[in-house]
Design an enzyme around this catalytic site. Structure first.
Site, PDB file in Angstrom:
ATOM      1  NE  ARG A 164      52.048  46.588  32.134  1.00 56.37           N
ATOM      2  CZ  ARG A 164      51.634  47.829  32.368  1.00 56.37           C
ATOM      3  NH1 ARG A 164      51.755  48.760  31.446  1.00 56.37           N
ATOM      4  NH2 ARG A 164      51.103  48.149  33.537  1.00 56.37           N
ATOM      5  CB  SER A 236      48.453  44.992  36.770  1.00 56.51           C
ATOM      6  OG  SER A 236      48.299  46.370  36.981  1.00 56.51           O
ATOM      7  CD  GLU A 332      51.699  43.519  33.677  1.00 55.31           C
ATOM      8  OE1 GLU A 332      50.746  43.975  34.314  1.00 55.31           O
ATOM      9  OE2 GLU A 332      52.692  44.187  33.385  1.00 55.31           O
TER      10      GLU A 332
HETATM   11  N1  EPU Z   1      38.735  50.035  38.018  1.00 59.95           N
HETATM   12  C1  EPU Z   1      37.637  49.585  38.706  1.00 59.95           C
HETATM   13  N2  EPU Z   1      37.848  48.834  39.827  1.00 59.95           N
HETATM   14  C2  EPU Z   1      39.069  48.546  40.301  1.00 59.95           C
HETATM   15  C3  EPU Z   1      40.195  49.012  39.572  1.00 59.95           C
HETATM   16  C4  EPU Z   1      39.996  49.746  38.442  1.00 59.95           C
HETATM   17  O1  EPU Z   1      36.519  49.826  38.338  1.00 59.95           O
HETATM   18  O2  EPU Z   1      39.165  47.863  41.325  1.00 59.95           O
HETATM   19  C5  EPU Z   1      38.528  50.847  36.782  1.00 59.95           C
HETATM   20  C6  EPU Z   1      38.215  52.299  37.022  1.00 59.95           C
HETATM   21  O3  EPU Z   1      37.315  52.694  36.027  1.00 59.95           O
HETATM   22  C7  EPU Z   1      39.527  52.996  36.753  1.00 59.95           C
HETATM   23  C8  EPU Z   1      40.096  52.124  35.653  1.00 59.95           C
HETATM   24  O4  EPU Z   1      39.689  50.798  35.996  1.00 59.95           O
HETATM   25  O5  EPU Z   1      39.342  54.296  36.315  1.00 59.95           O
HETATM   26  C9  EPU Z   1      41.588  52.177  35.532  1.00 59.95           C
HETATM   27  O6  EPU Z   1      42.191  51.878  36.781  1.00 59.95           O
HETATM   28  P1  EPU Z   1      43.693  52.337  37.086  1.00 59.95           P
HETATM   29  O7  EPU Z   1      43.904  53.744  36.718  1.00 59.95           O
HETATM   30  O8  EPU Z   1      44.027  51.914  38.481  1.00 59.95           O
HETATM   31  O9  EPU Z   1      44.560  51.541  36.048  1.00 59.95           O
HETATM   32  P2  EPU Z   1      44.553  50.057  35.508  1.00 59.95           P
HETATM   33  O10 EPU Z   1      44.118  50.075  34.098  1.00 59.95           O
HETATM   34  O11 EPU Z   1      43.833  49.152  36.464  1.00 59.95           O
HETATM   35  C10 EPU Z   1      46.991  50.227  34.558  1.00 59.95           C
HETATM   36  C11 EPU Z   1      48.274  49.495  34.694  1.00 59.95           C
HETATM   37  C12 EPU Z   1      48.949  49.834  36.000  1.00 59.95           C
HETATM   38  C13 EPU Z   1      49.202  51.330  36.029  1.00 59.95           C
HETATM   39  C14 EPU Z   1      47.864  52.051  35.897  1.00 59.95           C
HETATM   40  C15 EPU Z   1      48.032  53.543  35.804  1.00 59.95           C
HETATM   41  C16 EPU Z   1      47.927  47.455  33.404  1.00 59.95           C
HETATM   42  C17 EPU Z   1      47.733  45.983  33.445  1.00 59.95           C
HETATM   43  N3  EPU Z   1      48.016  48.054  34.594  1.00 59.95           N
HETATM   44  O12 EPU Z   1      46.122  49.730  35.579  1.00 59.95           O
HETATM   45  O13 EPU Z   1      50.187  49.164  36.054  1.00 59.95           O
HETATM   46  O14 EPU Z   1      49.828  51.726  37.232  1.00 59.95           O
HETATM   47  O15 EPU Z   1      47.213  51.628  34.677  1.00 59.95           O
HETATM   48  O16 EPU Z   1      48.569  53.883  34.591  1.00 59.95           O
HETATM   49  O17 EPU Z   1      47.992  48.027  32.317  1.00 59.95           O
HETATM   50  C18 EPU Z   1      51.258  47.182  36.844  1.00 59.95           C
HETATM   51  O18 EPU Z   1      51.455  46.880  35.669  1.00 59.95           O
HETATM   52  O19 EPU Z   1      51.653  46.444  37.793  1.00 59.95           O
HETATM   53  C19 EPU Z   1      50.529  48.396  37.163  1.00 59.95           C
HETATM   54  C20 EPU Z   1      50.209  48.719  38.395  1.00 59.95           C
END
Ligand code: EPU
Length: 337
Positions: A164, A236, A332
């Site tokens: 990012r 995010s 972010e």
């Molecule tokens: N999780 C929770 N609770 C929640 C959300 C997430 O426990 O409310 C945990 C779960 O273990 C889940 C893990 O977090 O398995 C990962 O969640 P998710 O796959 O939704 O991904 P993220 O790490 O929260 C990142 C990016 C997203 C992108 C997704 C999928 C960042 C800051 N965000 O989110 O990007 O879509 O991975 O690759 O790196 C964005 O930047 O706006 C965005 C949506």
């Protein structure tokens, strides 16, 4: 060129904040951009270049000039049997670029389907999702230096991409405005299905192809993330923090189920959404600001919230996570004062 005074930014920020800017200038060509940059009045004013505002939090009306590109177009500049080079105007909607690539059978960005925002901003932020980052396919980024007005084409290495982040986000560097990006996509794509539940989402498919992957990613995103048109948000709100392995091991004693991704440098990336959920914020509302019930990393404008109110909720989340886990969350989303 479009020039407007006291212009509403309501449709230029996905939080749906009814803020205004003193001036709004939209250029259609690189020549028009150069004219604006060389203008003395422009040089004296505060200015900010935006994409579609999907990563911005306006705390006030903007007392300066908001610049916006209207440079569009997706052109094939080179191709052979294996690869294709695309030159993309910064103002193209990123997802239109993905849709085009998938339709043509060009691989490398299909996992980045349905991410809101424009192509220029995508290259500045190094957007990433489902195990892919735009940095992997960027060949070069065409820019104008806002101080010397010179055109410079950054190679992918010179963009200094990391999670990012890029050269263009570092405030110590000269500000550059992205006009075009050049991507190198593959006609023999290797599918990347190992992130989260992507493979599971595709389980019923007899044949996997770019189109099926794009559709699966869109379905997953639609289930987890709110549509900005229906519920104001900027995706995010925080980046996922990276912590030393010892810190992670200490947390694992108390929280054996803590999710994490190992990093090449030995550190661990921990999903901020999990940390926020553990602190009890998920699904909670504070006035017109909500922590989205399906993904705690997303703050939503339930209707009528101000930028300050959203920033206050973000601050209480930062404090809560710091107190419970000793981890500092970094927004972010970019705050605009
Ligand atoms: N999780 C929770 N609770 C929640 C959300 C997430 O426990 O409310 C945990 C779960 O273990 C889940 C893990 O977090 O398995 C990962 O969640 P998710 O796959 O939704 O991904 P993220 O790490 O929260 C990142 C990016 C997203 C992108 C997704 C999928 C960042 C800051 N965000 O989110 O990007 O879509 O991975 O690759 O790196 C964005 O930047 O706006 C965005 C949506």
């Amino acid at each position: 060129m479009k020039i407007e005074q006291n212009y509403s930014l309501l449709s230029h920020n996905t939080f749906g904040l009814p803020v205004k800017t003193r001036w709004f200038m939209e250029y259609d060509t690189e020549e028009e951009l150069q004219k604006i940059l060389r203008d003395e009045y422009f040089q004296e004013c505060l200015s900010l270049h935006i994409g579609s505002g999907s990563n911005l939090l306006f705390l006030n009306d903007y007392d300066g000039i908001i610049l916006h590109s209207n440079i569009k177009g997706i052109t094939i500049t080179n191709e052979n049997e294996r690869e294709v080079s695309l030159r993309i105007g910064a103002a193209e909607q990123w997802d239109d670029v993905v849709a085009f690539a998938v339709q043509q059978g060009y691989g490398g960005i299909e996992n980045l389907s349905y991410i809101p925002g424009e192509a220029g901003a995508a290259a500045v932020q190094n957007i990433g999702a489902y195990g892919m980052e735009i940095a992997e396919v960027v060949r070069s980024v065409e820019t104008y230096n806002q101080i010397t007005f010179e055109k410079r084409i950054f190679t992918c290495d010179e963009c200094e991409y990391s999670y990012r982040n890029s050269y263009f986000k570092n405030e110590h560097n000269d500000p550059h405005i992205v006009t075009y990006l050049n991507l190198l996509l593959s006609k023999e794509p290797e599918y990347r299905l190992d992130y989260g539940n992507l493979r599971q989402e595709l389980a019923g498919e007899t044949e996997i192809n770019l189109k099926k992957i794009r559709e699966a990613v869109i379905r997953i995103r639609q289930q987890k993330l709110p549509e900005p048109r229906e519920l104001g948000n900027a995706g995010s709100f925080f980046t996922n923090p990276m912590v030393e392995n010892e810190h992670y091991e200490r947390l694992k004693v108390t929280y054996p189920d803590i999710p994490s991704y190992p990093l090449p440098d030995g550190r661990r990336k921990i999903p901020a959404g999990w940390l926020i959920e553990q602190c009890g914020f998920k699904g909670k509302t504070h006035g017109a600001v909500g922590v989205y019930e399906k993904q705690a990393l997303v703050l939503v404008n339930l209707g009528g919230a101000t930028g300050d109110e959203i920033a206050l909720v973000a601050e209480s989340i930062r404090t809560g996570v710091a107190e419970l886990f000793g981890i500092e969350l970094i927004p972010e989303v970019k705050y605009i004062v």
